[in-house]
Scaffold this active site. Structure first.
Site, PDB file in Angstrom:
ATOM      1  N   GLU A   1      -3.584   0.350  -9.030  1.00 47.61           N
ATOM      2  CA  GLU A   1      -2.590   1.483  -9.153  1.00 47.61           C
ATOM      3  C   GLU A   1      -1.161   0.562  -9.509  1.00 47.61           C
ATOM      4  OE1 GLU A   1      -2.077   3.329  -5.287  1.00 47.61           O
ATOM      5  OE2 GLU A   1      -1.811   5.358  -6.218  1.00 47.61           O
TER       6      GLU A   1
ATOM      7  N   SER B   1       0.712  -1.241   0.088  1.00 44.96           N
ATOM      8  CA  SER B   1       0.016  -0.103   0.040  1.00 44.96           C
ATOM      9  C   SER B   1       0.705   1.207  -0.108  1.00 44.96           C
ATOM     10  CB  SER B   1      -0.774  -0.176   1.194  1.00 44.96           C
ATOM     11  OG  SER B   1      -1.695  -1.141   1.462  1.00 44.96           O
TER      12      SER B   1
ATOM     13  N   ASN C   1      -3.095   5.995  -1.157  1.00 43.30           N
ATOM     14  CA  ASN C   1      -3.038   6.216   0.010  1.00 43.30           C
ATOM     15  C   ASN C   1      -2.404   7.438   0.810  1.00 43.30           C
ATOM     16  OD1 ASN C   1      -4.291   3.770   1.181  1.00 43.30           O
ATOM     17  ND2 ASN C   1      -2.638   2.656   0.102  1.00 43.30           N
TER      18      ASN C   1
ATOM     19  N   HIS D   1      -1.090  -2.630  -7.255  1.00 43.17           N
ATOM     20  CA  HIS D   1      -1.803  -2.202  -6.061  1.00 43.17           C
ATOM     21  C   HIS D   1      -3.315  -2.619  -6.184  1.00 43.17           C
ATOM     22  CE1 HIS D   1      -3.024   0.823  -2.766  1.00 43.17           C
ATOM     23  NE2 HIS D   1      -2.905  -0.418  -2.324  1.00 43.17           N
TER      24      HIS D   1
HETATM   25  P1  NAD Z   1      -3.204  -9.670   6.027  1.00 44.36           P
HETATM   26  O1  NAD Z   1      -2.646  -9.323   7.321  1.00 44.36           O
HETATM   27  O2  NAD Z   1      -4.831  -9.772   5.849  1.00 44.36           O
HETATM   28  O3  NAD Z   1      -2.521 -10.883   5.458  1.00 44.36           O
HETATM   29  C1  NAD Z   1      -1.031 -11.123   5.369  1.00 44.36           C
HETATM   30  C2  NAD Z   1      -0.736 -12.280   4.995  1.00 44.36           C
HETATM   31  O4  NAD Z   1       0.592 -12.513   5.071  1.00 44.36           O
HETATM   32  C3  NAD Z   1      -0.990 -12.989   6.434  1.00 44.36           C
HETATM   33  O5  NAD Z   1      -2.014 -14.261   5.845  1.00 44.36           O
HETATM   34  C4  NAD Z   1       0.100 -13.882   6.829  1.00 44.36           C
HETATM   35  O6  NAD Z   1       0.366 -15.264   7.431  1.00 44.36           O
HETATM   36  C5  NAD Z   1       1.084 -13.880   5.423  1.00 44.36           C
HETATM   37  N1  NAD Z   1       2.409 -13.492   5.613  1.00 44.36           N
HETATM   38  C6  NAD Z   1       3.293 -13.103   6.654  1.00 44.36           C
HETATM   39  N2  NAD Z   1       4.599 -13.106   6.580  1.00 44.36           N
HETATM   40  C7  NAD Z   1       4.478 -14.131   5.402  1.00 44.36           C
HETATM   41  C8  NAD Z   1       5.785 -14.724   4.602  1.00 44.36           C
HETATM   42  N3  NAD Z   1       7.114 -14.416   5.158  1.00 44.36           N
HETATM   43  N4  NAD Z   1       5.507 -15.616   3.637  1.00 44.36           N
HETATM   44  C9  NAD Z   1       4.188 -15.803   3.294  1.00 44.36           C
HETATM   45  N5  NAD Z   1       3.161 -15.089   3.756  1.00 44.36           N
HETATM   46  C10 NAD Z   1       3.357 -14.414   4.873  1.00 44.36           C
HETATM   47  O7  NAD Z   1      -2.924  -8.321   5.134  1.00 44.36           O
HETATM   48  P2  NAD Z   1      -3.675  -7.726   3.792  1.00 44.36           P
HETATM   49  O8  NAD Z   1      -4.864  -6.810   4.290  1.00 44.36           O
HETATM   50  O9  NAD Z   1      -4.064  -8.674   3.077  1.00 44.36           O
HETATM   51  O10 NAD Z   1      -2.463  -7.056   3.195  1.00 44.36           O
HETATM   52  C11 NAD Z   1      -1.376  -7.695   2.619  1.00 44.36           C
HETATM   53  C12 NAD Z   1      -0.668  -6.286   1.663  1.00 44.36           C
HETATM   54  O11 NAD Z   1      -1.670  -5.959   0.818  1.00 44.36           O
HETATM   55  C13 NAD Z   1      -0.040  -5.302   2.279  1.00 44.36           C
HETATM   56  O12 NAD Z   1       1.142  -4.910   1.585  1.00 44.36           O
HETATM   57  C14 NAD Z   1      -0.871  -4.295   2.275  1.00 44.36           C
HETATM   58  O13 NAD Z   1      -0.494  -3.087   2.861  1.00 44.36           O
HETATM   59  C15 NAD Z   1      -1.783  -4.316   1.027  1.00 44.36           C
HETATM   60  N6  NAD Z   1      -2.968  -3.747   0.837  1.00 44.36           N
HETATM   61  C16 NAD Z   1      -4.003  -4.171   1.682  1.00 44.36           C
HETATM   62  C17 NAD Z   1      -5.283  -3.447   1.378  1.00 44.36           C
HETATM   63  C18 NAD Z   1      -6.418  -3.683   2.392  1.00 44.36           C
HETATM   64  O14 NAD Z   1      -7.269  -3.094   2.399  1.00 44.36           O
HETATM   65  N7  NAD Z   1      -6.235  -4.501   3.666  1.00 44.36           N
HETATM   66  C19 NAD Z   1      -5.703  -2.669   0.370  1.00 44.36           C
HETATM   67  C20 NAD Z   1      -4.478  -2.571  -0.555  1.00 44.36           C
HETATM   68  C21 NAD Z   1      -3.388  -3.135  -0.345  1.00 44.36           C
END
Ligand code: NAD
Length: 298
Positions: free
Chosen positions: A154, A121, A192, A142
């Site tokens: 994005e 993000s 963001n 993104h």
């Molecule tokens: P989340 O916490 O729901 O999921 C993250 C996952 O990554 C977990 O299942 C965890 O077990 C896994 N993980 C951690 N370390 C790991 C590793 N070494 N190898 C493999 N898997 C691993 O997080 P999320 O909300 O899905 O966010 C993920 C990414 O997407 C982040 O970079 C976040 O900034 C981005 N993002 C999130 C949103 C949102 O609305 N939540 C929107 C756009 C982008």
């Protein structure tokens, strides 16, 4: 850019399951990878439920559902999981040190031609690319939450990202039925940089007692025609993710206007992460769609 057929998605949380869903529905071979077997199980269940909803709305058929699920394999081993990849989309936890470690591993194990994308993000794509031996093939892709529904991607060019790789990712985004918008690599990119300070300001307004949770969200919904108020949206994104992005903006610009509200910091420290933990500004444990303000804010 080579033909893309095999896509490895790293991280099976909120975003990873949606990303796997949209690639698999378009016929790509998807390998969904997470360190947690439980997260993988939960992700497959979520994808199944979301596909069922699409079948019920007659957007897809039962056959589309089965072929989508058949296109997804899972793994808890990154090294193995990226060996055949033409494209890797990383969607693991928003943490710089973790992402740098993951990209080093992917770079060492994925084929030379593979493009490495991050769904981060806010973390610098140039920084992520710098730990690989292929910075020209590292890019930001993104997606927005929820991925199967939201149209925008994005596409973020790092300092060294090549034109060919950028054009390739723009084309794939269109193939997924999405609308790509290109952005340059500065903290928070476009989405963001604008969204997170607004959410942080809403939390400050709550913290200072300007209005209550429902009041703040209602002003933004009815007054600004936002489909969801900023506090509900923060719960939906995950308060830990909101805090991580605030910190990237704060450190990246060195400007106190991006400092995270102490209330946000406290809530994350207390494990109140929003919808995914069952409680944030609202409570999610009652099992209905009704918005119920969390006890702490009543
Ligand atoms: P989340 O916490 O729901 O999921 C993250 C996952 O990554 C977990 O299942 C965890 O077990 C896994 N993980 C951690 N370390 C790991 C590793 N070494 N190898 C493999 N898997 C691993 O997080 P999320 O909300 O899905 O966010 C993920 C990414 O997407 C982040 O970079 C976040 O900034 C981005 N993002 C999130 C949103 C949102 O609305 N939540 C929107 C756009 C982008």
């Amino acid at each position: 850019m080579n033909q893309i057929k095999n896509v490895s998605v790293i991280g099976a949380g909120t975003m990873g399951n949606g990303i796997a869903h949209v690639f698999a529905m378009k016929g790509y071979n998807v390998k969904l990878i997470d360190i947690s077997a439980e997260a993988l199980e939960k992700a497959l269940a979520t994808i199944g439920k979301n596909l069922d909803r699409m079948v019920a709305k007659e957007k897809i058929t039962e056959t589309d559902k089965s072929s989508t699920l058949a296109n997804i394999n899972t793994s808890t081993n990154i090294e193995e999981g990226v060996k055949e990849a033409d494209l890797v989309v990383e969607a693991a936890t928003e943490n710089t040190a973790l992402k740098l470690k993951i990209f080093k591993t992917i770079d060492e194990n994925a084929p030379e031609h593979a493009v490495l994308a991050s769904n981060t993000s806010s973390i610098s794509i140039t920084k992520i690319a710098s730990v690989t031996n292929r910075p020209d093939k590292v890019i930001g892709m993104h997606f927005m939450n929820p991925v199967p529904v939201m149209k925008l991607i994005e596409v973020i060019r790092g300092y060294a990202t090549s034109d060919a790789v950028t054009e390739g990712i723009v084309e794939i985004s269109k193939d997924l039925g999405k609308v790509p918008v290109e952005a340059n690599d500065y903290p928070g990119f476009v989405a963001n940089r604008i969204l997170i300070p607004m959410i942080n300001e809403a939390i400050y307004a709550l913290h200072e007692g300007v209005a209550d949770v429902m009041g703040i969200d209602t002003v933004m919904k009815l007054g600004m025609a936002h489909p969801m108020g900023p506090l509900q949206l923060a719960d939906f994104i995950g308060l830990d993710v909101v805090l991580a992005i605030c910190n990237v903006l704060y450190e990246g610009f060195g400007n106190p206007k991006y400092a995270p509200c102490p209330l946000l910091v406290n809530m994350v420290t207390a494990g109140k992460l929003g919808r995914k933990s069952g409680e944030g500004f609202y409570s999610y444990t009652h099992g209905t769609k009704e918005l119920i303000v969390a006890d702490n804010f009543k």
